[in-house]
Design a protein around this motif. Structure first.
Motif, PDB file in Angstrom:
ATOM      1  N   SER A   1       0.833  -1.216   0.000  1.00  0.00           N
ATOM      2  CA  SER A   1       0.000   0.000   0.000  1.00  0.00           C
ATOM      3  C   SER A   1       0.861   1.257   0.000  1.00  0.00           C
ATOM      4  O   SER A   1       0.525   2.262  -0.684  1.00  0.00           O
ATOM      5  N   GLU A   2       1.986   1.207   0.761  1.00  0.00           N
ATOM      6  CA  GLU A   2       2.886   2.363   0.760  1.00  0.00           C
ATOM      7  C   GLU A   2       3.467   2.588  -0.641  1.00  0.00           C
ATOM      8  O   GLU A   2       3.589   3.730  -1.120  1.00  0.00           O
ATOM      9  N   ALA A   3       3.829   1.477  -1.307  1.00  0.00           N
ATOM     10  CA  ALA A   3       4.374   1.616  -2.666  1.00  0.00           C
ATOM     11  C   ALA A   3       3.316   2.171  -3.643  1.00  0.00           C
ATOM     12  O   ALA A   3       3.624   3.035  -4.496  1.00  0.00           O
ATOM     13  N   TYR A   4       2.106   1.680  -3.522  1.00  0.00           N
ATOM     14  CA  TYR A   4       1.033   2.187  -4.397  1.00  0.00           C
ATOM     15  C   TYR A   4       0.777   3.662  -4.153  1.00  0.00           C
ATOM     16  O   TYR A   4       0.609   4.453  -5.094  1.00  0.00           O
ATOM     17  N   LYS A   5       0.786   4.060  -2.903  1.00  0.00           N
ATOM     18  CA  LYS A   5       0.572   5.463  -2.544  1.00  0.00           C
ATOM     19  C   LYS A   5       1.651   6.347  -3.169  1.00  0.00           C
ATOM     20  O   LYS A   5       1.346   7.397  -3.773  1.00  0.00           O
ATOM     21  N   ARG A  48       3.553   5.660  -5.731  1.00  0.00           N
ATOM     22  CA  ARG A  48       3.449   5.646  -7.186  1.00  0.00           C
ATOM     23  C   ARG A  48       2.347   6.587  -7.674  1.00  0.00           C
ATOM     24  O   ARG A  48       2.532   7.364  -8.632  1.00  0.00           O
ATOM     25  N   VAL A  49       1.205   6.553  -7.032  1.00  0.00           N
ATOM     26  CA  VAL A  49       0.086   7.401  -7.451  1.00  0.00           C
ATOM     27  C   VAL A  49       0.408   8.866  -7.217  1.00  0.00           C
ATOM     28  O   VAL A  49       0.105   9.735  -8.067  1.00  0.00           O
ATOM     29  N   GLU A  50       1.041   9.149  -6.068  1.00  0.00           N
ATOM     30  CA  GLU A  50       1.364  10.548  -5.777  1.00  0.00           C
ATOM     31  C   GLU A  50       2.354  11.108  -6.792  1.00  0.00           C
ATOM     32  O   GLU A  50       2.207  12.248  -7.282  1.00  0.00           O
ATOM     33  N   GLN A  51       3.378  10.325  -7.136  1.00  0.00           N
ATOM     34  CA  GLN A  51       4.377  10.807  -8.083  1.00  0.00           C
ATOM     35  C   GLN A  51       3.759  11.008  -9.486  1.00  0.00           C
ATOM     36  O   GLN A  51       4.087  11.978 -10.211  1.00  0.00           O
ATOM     37  N   ALA A  52       2.882  10.072  -9.851  1.00  0.00           N
ATOM     38  CA  ALA A  52       2.217  10.228 -11.160  1.00  0.00           C
ATOM     39  C   ALA A  52       1.349  11.485 -11.192  1.00  0.00           C
ATOM     40  O   ALA A  52       1.326  12.247 -12.202  1.00  0.00           O
ATOM     41  N   ALA A  53       0.642  11.758 -10.124  1.00  0.00           N
ATOM     42  CA  ALA A  53      -0.208  12.954 -10.071  1.00  0.00           C
ATOM     43  C   ALA A  53       0.617  14.230 -10.117  1.00  0.00           C
ATOM     44  O   ALA A  53       0.258  15.215 -10.802  1.00  0.00           O
ATOM     45  N   ILE A  54       1.765  14.196  -9.394  1.00  0.00           N
ATOM     46  CA  ILE A  54       2.627  15.384  -9.401  1.00  0.00           C
ATOM     47  C   ILE A  54       3.177  15.620 -10.815  1.00  0.00           C
ATOM     48  O   ILE A  54       3.242  16.761 -11.316  1.00  0.00           O
ATOM     49  N   GLY A  55       3.585  14.539 -11.483  1.00  0.00           N
ATOM     50  CA  GLY A  55       4.115  14.692 -12.847  1.00  0.00           C
ATOM     51  C   GLY A  55       3.065  15.244 -13.809  1.00  0.00           C
ATOM     52  O   GLY A  55       3.353  16.135 -14.644  1.00  0.00           O
ATOM     53  N   GLU A  56       1.830  14.748 -13.715  1.00  0.00           N
ATOM     54  CA  GLU A  56       0.767  15.237 -14.592  1.00  0.00           C
ATOM     55  C   GLU A  56       0.470  16.691 -14.324  1.00  0.00           C
ATOM     56  O   GLU A  56       0.264  17.495 -15.254  1.00  0.00           O
ATOM     57  N   SER A  57       0.454  17.068 -13.069  1.00  0.00           N
ATOM     58  CA  SER A  57       0.140  18.469 -12.746  1.00  0.00           C
ATOM     59  C   SER A  57       1.258  19.387 -13.219  1.00  0.00           C
ATOM     60  O   SER A  57       0.986  20.501 -13.726  1.00  0.00           O
ATOM     61  N   GLU A  58       2.533  18.992 -13.083  1.00  0.00           N
ATOM     62  CA  GLU A  58       3.632  19.837 -13.554  1.00  0.00           C
ATOM     63  C   GLU A  58       3.588  19.966 -15.088  1.00  0.00           C
ATOM     64  O   GLU A  58       3.850  21.045 -15.653  1.00  0.00           O
ATOM     65  N   ARG A  59       3.291  18.849 -15.765  1.00  0.00           N
ATOM     66  CA  ARG A  59       3.198  18.924 -17.221  1.00  0.00           C
ATOM     67  C   ARG A  59       2.069  19.860 -17.669  1.00  0.00           C
ATOM     68  O   ARG A  59       2.216  20.651 -18.590  1.00  0.00           O
ATOM     69  N   PHE A  60       0.939  19.788 -16.959  1.00  0.00           N
ATOM     70  CA  PHE A  60      -0.192  20.664 -17.296  1.00  0.00           C
ATOM     71  C   PHE A  60       0.136  22.130 -17.060  1.00  0.00           C
ATOM     72  O   PHE A  60      -0.200  23.001 -17.872  1.00  0.00           O
TER      73      PHE A  60
END
Length: 303
Positions: free
Chosen positions: A269-273, A275-287
């Motif tokens: 669960s910690e790994a999934y958390k 992974r999801v947080e990093q993906a969200a941060i990357g999408e927001s920076e790209r946007f």
């Protein structure tokens, strides 16, 4: 010779009557008896002492008897023994191993006591009431030796019998203050060590000269009349212990596996958390980057 053919000068054995007559004359000469003159003269040829020696003979005999009497006072005490000297029945002293001398009997006498021998006394079929009002049937043996020979001989009348009575009293006192289960199972060592201490304390108070080395329980069980019921109770207690042990073994097997699964789930669960947080941060920076460029030239960005 039964046929009377032997002569006196034939060289055969002397006549028994003559031998006894010569011995009688010799004793009369030692005691100074003057009534046996004819006999003394007839015994002069026998080789035995003759003449009237009277007082000298008596003094010689008395001296020899006195030496024998004094020599009878020599005695030897073995390494494992102690010698108790009494004078007209009263205690005088205790002697150590080795050769010694005492005033001979009837003035002094010696009694040898083995002080290193391990002796034993037994009590069998003792029915004793416990603290929880149960009855236990006990057989036990006591091992002891003699630490003071004079105390052992003179301070008690029948020391061995006294020991048995003191043992019985001490056991009843200790068992009477202990519950049945402790006597039969977990508390046995404590019970018998306490019995040993109590027993020795009483014997020392009596100045018995006895030292108890061990109290051994040979048998302890309920009376025969309730033996079957007690066996059932023991079996039930053993079944209880077995079930507890089996449950603990199962718990020891299952709990570590469950803890491992839980830890693995937490780590996933910690790994999934992350992974999801990093993906969200990357999408927001790209946007946000794209938004800045769109603000500069919307038409170009659209195209």
């Amino acid at each position: 010779d039964p046929w009377g053919n032997r002569k006196k000068d034939a060289g055969g054995p002397p006549d028994l009557d003559e031998v006894f007559k010569n011995l009688k004359n010799w004793f009369e000469s030692l005691t100074g008896n003057k009534g046996g003159g004819a006999n003394r003269s007839s015994g002069s040829g026998s080789g035995l002492p003759g003449g009237n020696i009277g007082g000298k003979g008596l003094a010689l005999v008395a001296s020899v008897l006195g030496l024998i009497w004094l020599a009878s006072g020599i005695y030897v005490i073995q390494p494992a023994q102690a010698g108790v000297i009494t004078q007209f029945g009263a205690f005088v002293k205790t002697t150590t191993p080795g050769p010694h001398w005492r005033i001979p009997w009837p003035i002094q006498s010696v009694e040898k006591v083995d002080v290193e021998e391990i002796r034993s006394a037994k009590l069998v079929n003792q029915l004793i009431l416990t603290q929880d009002e149960n009855i236990v049937d006990i057989d036990l043996a006591v091992q002891y030796n003699i630490k003071s020979a004079e105390d052992y001989l003179f301070n008690l009348r029948g020391p061995d019998r006294t020991l048995e009575e003191v043992v019985e009293s001490a056991v009843r006192e200790v068992v009477g203050s202990t519950d049945l289960e402790s006597v039969l199972t977990t508390g046995r060592d404590v019970v018998w060590n306490t019995t040993l201490g109590s027993l020795q304390e009483v014997l020392d108070y009596y100045e018995s000269g006895i030292f108890v080395t061990a109290v051994n329980l040979e048998r302890a069980q309920p009376p025969e009349q309730v033996q079957a019921a007690f066996s059932d109770a023991i079996k039930a207690r053993e079944d209880k212990e077995r079930f507890i042990n089996e449950a603990e073994a199962y718990a020891n097997e299952v709990l570590p596996s469950a803890r491992g699964d839980a830890q693995r789930t937490l780590e996933e669960s910690e790994a999934y958390k992350t992974r999801v947080e990093q993906a969200a941060i990357g999408e927001s920076e790209r946007f946000l980057s794209l938004l800045g460029e769109y603000a500069k030239a919307p038409e170009v960005t659209r195209e």
